[in-house]
Design a protein around this motif. Structure first.
Motif, PDB file in Angstrom:
ATOM      1  N   VAL A   1       0.858  -1.188   0.000  1.00  0.00           N
ATOM      2  CA  VAL A   1       0.000   0.000   0.000  1.00  0.00           C
ATOM      3  C   VAL A   1       0.891   1.234   0.000  1.00  0.00           C
ATOM      4  N   GLN A   2       0.610   2.151  -0.928  1.00  0.00           N
ATOM      5  CA  GLN A   2       1.335   3.415  -0.972  1.00  0.00           C
ATOM      6  C   GLN A   2       0.327   4.553  -1.044  1.00  0.00           C
ATOM      7  N   GLY A   3       0.674   5.671  -0.424  1.00  0.00           N
ATOM      8  CA  GLY A   3      -0.161   6.869  -0.480  1.00  0.00           C
ATOM      9  C   GLY A   3       0.585   7.983  -1.185  1.00  0.00           C
ATOM     10  N   TYR A   4      -0.140   8.750  -2.016  1.00  0.00           N
ATOM     11  CA  TYR A   4       0.459   9.840  -2.778  1.00  0.00           C
ATOM     12  C   TYR A   4      -0.399  11.095  -2.626  1.00  0.00           C
ATOM     13  N   ASP A   5       0.257  12.266  -2.519  1.00  0.00           N
ATOM     14  CA  ASP A   5      -0.494  13.513  -2.425  1.00  0.00           C
ATOM     15  C   ASP A   5      -0.889  13.989  -3.817  1.00  0.00           C
ATOM     16  N   GLU A   6      -1.427  15.197  -3.893  1.00  0.00           N
ATOM     17  CA  GLU A   6      -1.929  15.696  -5.188  1.00  0.00           C
ATOM     18  C   GLU A   6      -0.814  15.892  -6.206  1.00  0.00           C
ATOM     19  N   ASP A   7       0.427  15.989  -5.760  1.00  0.00           N
ATOM     20  CA  ASP A   7       1.569  16.085  -6.671  1.00  0.00           C
ATOM     21  C   ASP A   7       2.192  14.727  -6.921  1.00  0.00           C
ATOM     22  N   ARG A   8       1.505  13.683  -6.489  1.00  0.00           N
ATOM     23  CA  ARG A   8       1.934  12.296  -6.653  1.00  0.00           C
ATOM     24  C   ARG A   8       3.216  11.988  -5.882  1.00  0.00           C
ATOM     25  N   ARG A   9       3.455  12.724  -4.799  1.00  0.00           N
ATOM     26  CA  ARG A   9       4.617  12.448  -3.961  1.00  0.00           C
ATOM     27  C   ARG A   9       4.213  11.474  -2.850  1.00  0.00           C
ATOM     28  N   VAL A  10       5.122  10.577  -2.503  1.00  0.00           N
ATOM     29  CA  VAL A  10       4.832   9.519  -1.536  1.00  0.00           C
ATOM     30  C   VAL A  10       4.623  10.120  -0.145  1.00  0.00           C
ATOM     31  N   ILE A  11       3.461   9.779   0.465  1.00  0.00           N
ATOM     32  CA  ILE A  11       3.183  10.171   1.848  1.00  0.00           C
ATOM     33  C   ILE A  11       3.006   8.951   2.740  1.00  0.00           C
ATOM     34  N   TYR A  12       2.873   7.763   2.139  1.00  0.00           N
ATOM     35  CA  TYR A  12       2.740   6.535   2.923  1.00  0.00           C
ATOM     36  C   TYR A  12       3.354   5.390   2.140  1.00  0.00           C
ATOM     37  N   TRP A  13       4.055   4.508   2.846  1.00  0.00           N
ATOM     38  CA  TRP A  13       4.788   3.410   2.190  1.00  0.00           C
ATOM     39  C   TRP A  13       4.911   2.290   3.215  1.00  0.00           C
ATOM     40  N   ASN A  14       4.115   1.230   3.072  1.00  0.00           N
ATOM     41  CA  ASN A  14       4.117   0.203   4.114  1.00  0.00           C
ATOM     42  C   ASN A  14       5.248  -0.807   3.904  1.00  0.00           C
TER      43      ASN A  14
ATOM     44  N   ARG B   1       9.182  11.290  -2.862  1.00  0.00           N
ATOM     45  CA  ARG B   1       9.478  11.130  -4.294  1.00  0.00           C
ATOM     46  C   ARG B   1       8.190  10.949  -5.083  1.00  0.00           C
ATOM     47  N   ARG B   2       8.247  11.335  -6.338  1.00  0.00           N
ATOM     48  CA  ARG B   2       7.071  11.234  -7.195  1.00  0.00           C
ATOM     49  C   ARG B   2       6.867   9.794  -7.659  1.00  0.00           C
ATOM     50  N   LEU B   3       5.605   9.438  -7.804  1.00  0.00           N
ATOM     51  CA  LEU B   3       5.240   8.097  -8.248  1.00  0.00           C
ATOM     52  C   LEU B   3       5.917   7.744  -9.559  1.00  0.00           C
ATOM     53  N   GLU B   4       5.839   8.658 -10.545  1.00  0.00           N
ATOM     54  CA  GLU B   4       6.356   8.348 -11.884  1.00  0.00           C
ATOM     55  C   GLU B   4       7.872   8.224 -11.923  1.00  0.00           C
ATOM     56  N   ASP B   5       8.556   8.823 -10.932  1.00  0.00           N
ATOM     57  CA  ASP B   5      10.018   8.730 -10.888  1.00  0.00           C
ATOM     58  C   ASP B   5      10.490   7.546 -10.066  1.00  0.00           C
ATOM     59  N   LEU B   6       9.559   6.830  -9.441  1.00  0.00           N
ATOM     60  CA  LEU B   6       9.923   5.801  -8.471  1.00  0.00           C
ATOM     61  C   LEU B   6       9.750   4.396  -9.040  1.00  0.00           C
ATOM     62  N   ILE B   7       8.516   4.042  -9.416  1.00  0.00           N
ATOM     63  CA  ILE B   7       8.243   2.642  -9.796  1.00  0.00           C
ATOM     64  C   ILE B   7       7.572   2.510 -11.160  1.00  0.00           C
ATOM     65  N   ILE B   8       7.365   3.620 -11.873  1.00  0.00           N
ATOM     66  CA  ILE B   8       6.661   3.568 -13.154  1.00  0.00           C
ATOM     67  C   ILE B   8       7.665   3.471 -14.305  1.00  0.00           C
ATOM     68  N   PRO B   9       7.544   2.473 -15.195  1.00  0.00           N
ATOM     69  CA  PRO B   9       8.438   2.393 -16.356  1.00  0.00           C
ATOM     70  C   PRO B   9       8.312   3.645 -17.229  1.00  0.00           C
TER      71      PRO B   9
ATOM     72  N   VAL C   1       0.601  10.061 -15.300  1.00  0.00           N
ATOM     73  CA  VAL C   1       0.376  11.455 -14.915  1.00  0.00           C
ATOM     74  C   VAL C   1      -0.970  11.937 -15.435  1.00  0.00           C
ATOM     75  N   GLU C   2      -1.318  11.578 -16.664  1.00  0.00           N
ATOM     76  CA  GLU C   2      -2.587  12.012 -17.246  1.00  0.00           C
ATOM     77  C   GLU C   2      -3.761  11.348 -16.536  1.00  0.00           C
ATOM     78  N   PHE C   3      -3.637  10.049 -16.232  1.00  0.00           N
ATOM     79  CA  PHE C   3      -4.698   9.364 -15.494  1.00  0.00           C
ATOM     80  C   PHE C   3      -4.937  10.041 -14.149  1.00  0.00           C
TER      81      PHE C   3
ATOM     82  N   LEU D   1      -8.244  13.694 -10.546  1.00  0.00           N
ATOM     83  CA  LEU D   1      -8.346  14.860  -9.686  1.00  0.00           C
ATOM     84  C   LEU D   1      -9.303  15.906 -10.245  1.00  0.00           C
ATOM     85  N   GLN D   2      -9.195  16.192 -11.539  1.00  0.00           N
ATOM     86  CA  GLN D   2      -9.907  17.323 -12.121  1.00  0.00           C
ATOM     87  C   GLN D   2     -11.242  16.942 -12.744  1.00  0.00           C
ATOM     88  N   GLU D   3     -11.392  15.712 -13.214  1.00  0.00           N
ATOM     89  CA  GLU D   3     -12.609  15.317 -13.913  1.00  0.00           C
ATOM     90  C   GLU D   3     -13.354  14.196 -13.212  1.00  0.00           C
ATOM     91  N   GLY D   4     -12.799  13.674 -12.132  1.00  0.00           N
ATOM     92  CA  GLY D   4     -13.487  12.622 -11.387  1.00  0.00           C
ATOM     93  C   GLY D   4     -13.496  11.278 -12.079  1.00  0.00           C
TER      94      GLY D   4
END
Length: 1008
Positions: free
Chosen positions: A458-471, A488-496, A504-506, A511-514
């Motif tokens: 389980v990982q938690g990310y804020d609105e900038d996709r930065r890690v706030i929780y990491w079990n 660290r940002r999600l896309e810079d950490l574990i995303i190919p 990032v677009e998803f 966030l913006q369109e629900g």
């Protein structure tokens, strides 16, 4: 003339003296500012002030009594008095920007950087984005104000009520977070909010106590009173535009230099202010007229004083009534010995002790919980010594001996620079503490649960996709420690790299369109750069500051992938010979038939049975028989082209497909080559075995147009070869029409079977392994033919081939609905019955139409049947061939509340690919996996893999074919939900089923 002249001389003298004093004061102020700056500020701070003699200050123009713009355009209020003191110390001018009529607009301008500072506001997480804050210089409680009547008490009593709040006030955020059941109405001003409550348009007002009291007095809102307290405090601070630490430090030092006496003078001035209704405030007269009107002013002042005393007595009585009816105890005690000198009457009601007990020395301290006593006294003494107001939360024994939690908010009264009195407000917060403890326990259990699941990261990310929780599981899965991952940002950490832009677009679209990010199987990156397969699902949670945090729940699929590969291999190929199995053979034959139809070619199907193979098993044993089958598979493969297919049907039967046949003589040449190869001796380690083969051959499209008929033809031809002496081939011929005639007669009899009431539904129990009770049953069709019961395997394929299965299926469905309705009425049972359906039924245009559901379910629903009592069972072949039409029909069952089960799971090819696409409620593990279960068997591993996968997808599992207690125990141990098989009961007619499984005191024979 002389009298007038003397008054004139006096006036001129006063004016002269005043002018001289003003000039001197200006010079003295300049000197004082210089001295103060040198004593309190650094050289850099002094230079900064000289460069910025005027500062733009944002303020609320309608926030009395803290700050507002009066009718003469002057900046007025408690905060204004503080800032006048700051101006005197700092030697600069604060320019109130009063061009924004609404507080929300002031905050918006602050976000845009239009002000140097904001004069008076509460710190919140959102505001900290664009402001830095000083320590609080004004503190006031947030209270509940309502119309005079029943006392509200606390905010939880307002659930479902409408509350008016000044727009922009910090309680907006807190109430929406903590009490979502409260309906909040925002008004532009506090006056508007209080008037809504006064007029009955809102049930209560929640906001600052000081401001509310001031407005109610000023506006003469007489039908309102304080009706309760909250746990919120208004800690007013100065907000400085982000990025200006020099100004922040200057303001803080200036605020710290304000003495307690100065603070008390400001508060005494505003707390003692009275408003008269209808009498205007006298304007200040010129200094020359003061002397002449002194006597009149003296008379007027005496009149006001008498009226003020009466108002004071009335106000005091109202305050006492308010306190006595509230849940807050007002008290006063001496600082030197903690002896209570005053306590409000409501203390008797709240804590049970009479007032005279509280006046006894050490009464209060002796009833503080022993575990809290030492720190309460030490903390209180240290804060008092530092001349600081403070708040305590501690445990206290009431008169009944019960432990209650108290919040004590204490303010010091300073005399001659020393603490003289403590004045406080005690609130009983026992229920809140219990709720907090329960919440903490719940959060702790949840966190322990998450941390204890090694396969769920389980990982938690804020609105900038930065890690706030990491079990811990995320550390294990991805290789990063919590410290390495946090921030660290999600896309810079574990995303190919190829997925980053899409991720990032998803996230932006969510966030913006629900638009939620769908759960999916992904290949993500580990710290060492290797990829790891996961099933990733996502949830968006709202934080306390109303920001949106995304949590990813990743299930490690390494073991599942391995199990899936084994399942796929099992679904495609025979485990012994590694040849394609029947299902794969069927798929390839269908493709070749379609190709031949397009190109005008032919396809040959051979069914091969090894002659005398049973003798090898009986004489040499099954191990040698397996070796022979493996060698036979190799020889068969060597006899055909790479584009042809050799498959093992089961036992000693093989199938061959020859595609793209131009000359039919090729078919016989290949068949004779097979006969020759299989007649050669088989060297099986130290033994030699001899077998031969019987081959049945049929051609598409000459002999048949469908796969099923081709298979039947090949089977009939193979048996004809055996009948003629074995070790030979035989084509399907017209002489085999006798079998076709029998088939025709069966079809004719099948058409009449329903009308002749020869069809009967049997029921087999399904047991809940957790409780051992029957919760389900499967409906199974039987044909009671006059010559004996015909098994479903003999007539169901014929019914499917001819389309008769549609009529039979509808009858079965209606009969089950009728029977379950009867059982429900007599036994009050919630038994769910599974009904097998054929793929052919879904091809019928009337299937699953509203009229169809009405005809099938109508009478049952009218008699108390619930759709939850029914479950349709579908085959894997239906999922493979499902187009949009079939998909829509399956969803119709879901929309009508009928659950769906996938039957014979594991025997097909495409189940895993379609499980997530279709809304499946149950998987039924095929009995072929269950029949050979043992503690060390591969089947047990595969069953466990299926169960884990199904549970991960939210699907429950039913095991078929359970015949032994060991099988039941093993399935229970690996988490299977339900079992079905001869261990519990064979399929039986409805009356026998109800008598054995449902009846308690009813006569089952009357229920059909």
């Amino acid at each position: 003339m002389l009298r007038i002249a003397s008054w004139l001389v006096l006036a001129l003298s006063l004016f002269g003296a005043f002018a001289s004093m003003t000039s001197y004061a200006a010079e003295q102020q300049g000197t004082d500012v210089t001295v103060w700056r040198q004593q309190h500020l650094t050289p850099d701070e002094i230079v900064w002030l000289e460069q910025h003699p005027q500062l733009k200050m944002g303020m609320d123009p309608k926030f009395a009594p803290y700050e507002w713009i009066d009718s003469d355009g002057r900046y007025t209020g408690i905060a204004a008095d503080y800032f006048r003191l700051l101006e005197q110390r700092l030697g600069i001018v604060f320019m109130p920007m009063a061009d924004k009529p609404l507080w929300s607009e002031v905050l918006k301008s602050a976000r845009n950087g239009e002000y140097d500072l904001i004069s008076c506001l509460v710190k919140t997480d959102k505001r900290e984005v664009y402001l830095d804050f000083t320590e609080p210089y004004l503190i006031s409680a947030a209270v509940i104000v309502g119309r005079q009547g029943p006392y509200v008490g606390t905010l939880d009593k307002l659930k479902g009520a409408t509350v008016a709040i000044h727009k922009g006030h910090f309680t907006n955020e807190l109430l929406r977070r903590d009490y979502p059941e409260i309906t909040i109405i925002n008004t532009a001003t506090i006056e508007g909010a209080l008037n809504m409550v006064s007029d009955g348009r809102a049930d209560a007002f929640v906001g600052d106590a000081t401001a509310a009291s001031y407005v109610m007095k000023k506006e003469a809102i007489l039908n309102l009173s304080f009706s309760g307290h909250t746990d919120y405090k208004s800690e007013y601070r100065v907000g400085v535009a982000k990025g200006n630490p020099v100004l922040l430090g200057i303001i803080q030092k200036a605020l710290d230099s304000i003495t307690d006496q100065e603070r008390q003078q400001i508060l005494d001035h505003w707390s003692g202010l009275e408003f008269s209704q209808g009498v205007p405030v006298a304007r200040i007269v010129k200094i020359s007229a003061v002397v002449m009107l002194a006597f009149l002013f003296f008379i007027y002042w005496n009149f006001r004083l008498r009226r003020s005393e009466a108002a004071h007595r009335e106000s005091e009585q109202r305050f006492k009534s308010l306190v006595d009816s509230s849940d807050g105890v007002v008290w006063e005690a001496e600082c030197k010995n903690n002896d209570v000198t005053y306590i409000s009457d409501n203390v008797v009601r709240l804590f049970g002790y009479p007032i005279e007990d509280w006046m006894q020395p050490d009464f209060w301290t002796k009833r503080i919980h022993p575990d809290d006593l030492e720190w309460v006294l030490e903390y209180g003494d240290s804060e008092t010594a530092a001349l600081r107001d403070h708040m305590l939360e501690y445990r206290f024994f009431n008169a009944s001996g019960e432990v209650v939690w108290i919040r004590d908010m204490i303010r010091l009264v300073i005399e001659k620079g020393k603490p003289r009195w403590r004045r406080g407000l005690m609130l009983d917060i026992t229920q809140q503490k219990k709720a907090e403890l329960l919440m903490q326990e719940s959060e702790s259990r949840f966190r322990e649960l998450i941390e204890s699941l090694p396969a769920i990261a389980v990982q938690g990310y804020d609105e900038d996709r930065r890690v706030i929780y990491w079990n811990d599981a995320s550390e294990t899965l991805y290789g990063y420690t919590k410290e390495e991952a946090r921030g660290r940002r999600l896309e810079d950490l574990i995303i190919p790299a190829e997925m980053r832009e899409g991720v990032v677009e998803f996230h932006r679209a969510w966030l913006q369109e629900g638009l939620p990010i769908p759960a999916a199987e992904l290949e993500l990156l580990r710290k060492d750069g290797s990829s790891v397969p996961v099933f990733s699902s996502h949830v968006m949670l709202t934080a306390a500051d109303y920001s949106q945090n995304m949590y990813c729940i990743d299930v490690n699929l390494i073991e599942q992938k391995r199990a899936r590969a084994e399942l796929t291999q099992m679904a495609h190929y025979d485990s012994l010979t590694h040849l394609p199995n029947r299902r794969t053979f069927t798929d390839r034959l269908q493709q070749m038939m379609k190709s031949a139809k397009r190109e005008g070619g032919q396809v040959a199907v051979m069914m091969i049975d090894l002659d005398r193979f049973k003798e090898v098993n009986d004489t040499l044993g099954h191990d040698y028989g397996d070796l022979l089958l493996q060698e036979a598979a190799k020889r068969l493969t060597d006899c055909v082209r790479e584009t042809d297919t050799v498959a093992r049907l089961g036992g000693d039967e093989f199938l061959v497909i020859l595609g793209s046949i131009g000359d039919v003589t090729v078919v016989e040449r290949v068949a004779r080559k097979i006969l020759l190869q299989l007649s050669e001796p088989f060297d099986l380690n130290d033994n030699r075995a001899f077998v031969s083969a019987s081959i049945g051959i049929t051609l598409y499209p000459v002999d048949a147009m469908t796969l099923e008929v081709l298979m039947k033809n090949a089977d009939q031809a193979m048996y004809a070869a055996k009948a003629e002496g074995r070790n030979r081939l035989h084509y399907f011929t017209p002489e085999m029409e006798a079998a076709a005639q029998r088939r025709s007669r069966m079809l004719s009899e099948l058409r009449e079977a329903i009308n002749l009431q020869q069809m009967e539904v049997y029921y087999q129990p399904i047991i809940d392994l957790s409780s051992g009770k029957i919760v389900k049953a499967e409906a199974l069709l039987r044909w009671n033919h006059p010559k004996g019961q015909i098994p479903p395997l003999e007539f169901i394929p014929l019914a499917e081939e001819t389309g008769l299965i549609v009529e039979i299926g509808n009858w079965v469905f209606a009969e089950v609905v009728r029977q379950v309705s009867v059982w429900k009425a007599h036994f009050n049972t919630d038994l769910q019955v599974g009904i097998n359906t054929s793929p052919v039924q879904y091809q019928d245009e009337n299937c699953c139409q509203p009229e169809w559901f009405g005809n099938i379910l109508g009478s049952g629903l009218a008699n108390g049947l619930s759709p939850a009592n029914l479950c349709v069972e579908i085959t894997e072949s239906l999922l493979m061939e499902a187009g949009s039409t079939i998909t829509d029909k399956l969803l119709q069952f879901r929309d009508h509340g009928i659950e769906v089960a996938l039957d014979d799971f594991g025997t097909g090819y495409s189940s895993l690919a379609y499980l997530k696409e279709f809304d499946i409620d149950y998987l039924k593990i095929d009995k072929s996996f269950v029949s050979n279960l043992s503690p060390d068997s591969q089947d047990l591993v595969l069953c466990e893999a299926i169960i884990v996968m199904a549970h991960t997808l939210g699907i429950r599992v039913i095991a078929e074919g359970v015949e032994t207690e060991l099988q039941r125990q093993l399935l229970t141990a690996i988490g299977c939900d339900f079992c079905q098989g001869y261990l519990f009961g064979r399929p039986m007619p409805a009356n026998e089923f109800s008598a054995q499984w449902l009846a308690v005191s009813h006569d089952a024979n009357d229920l059909n």
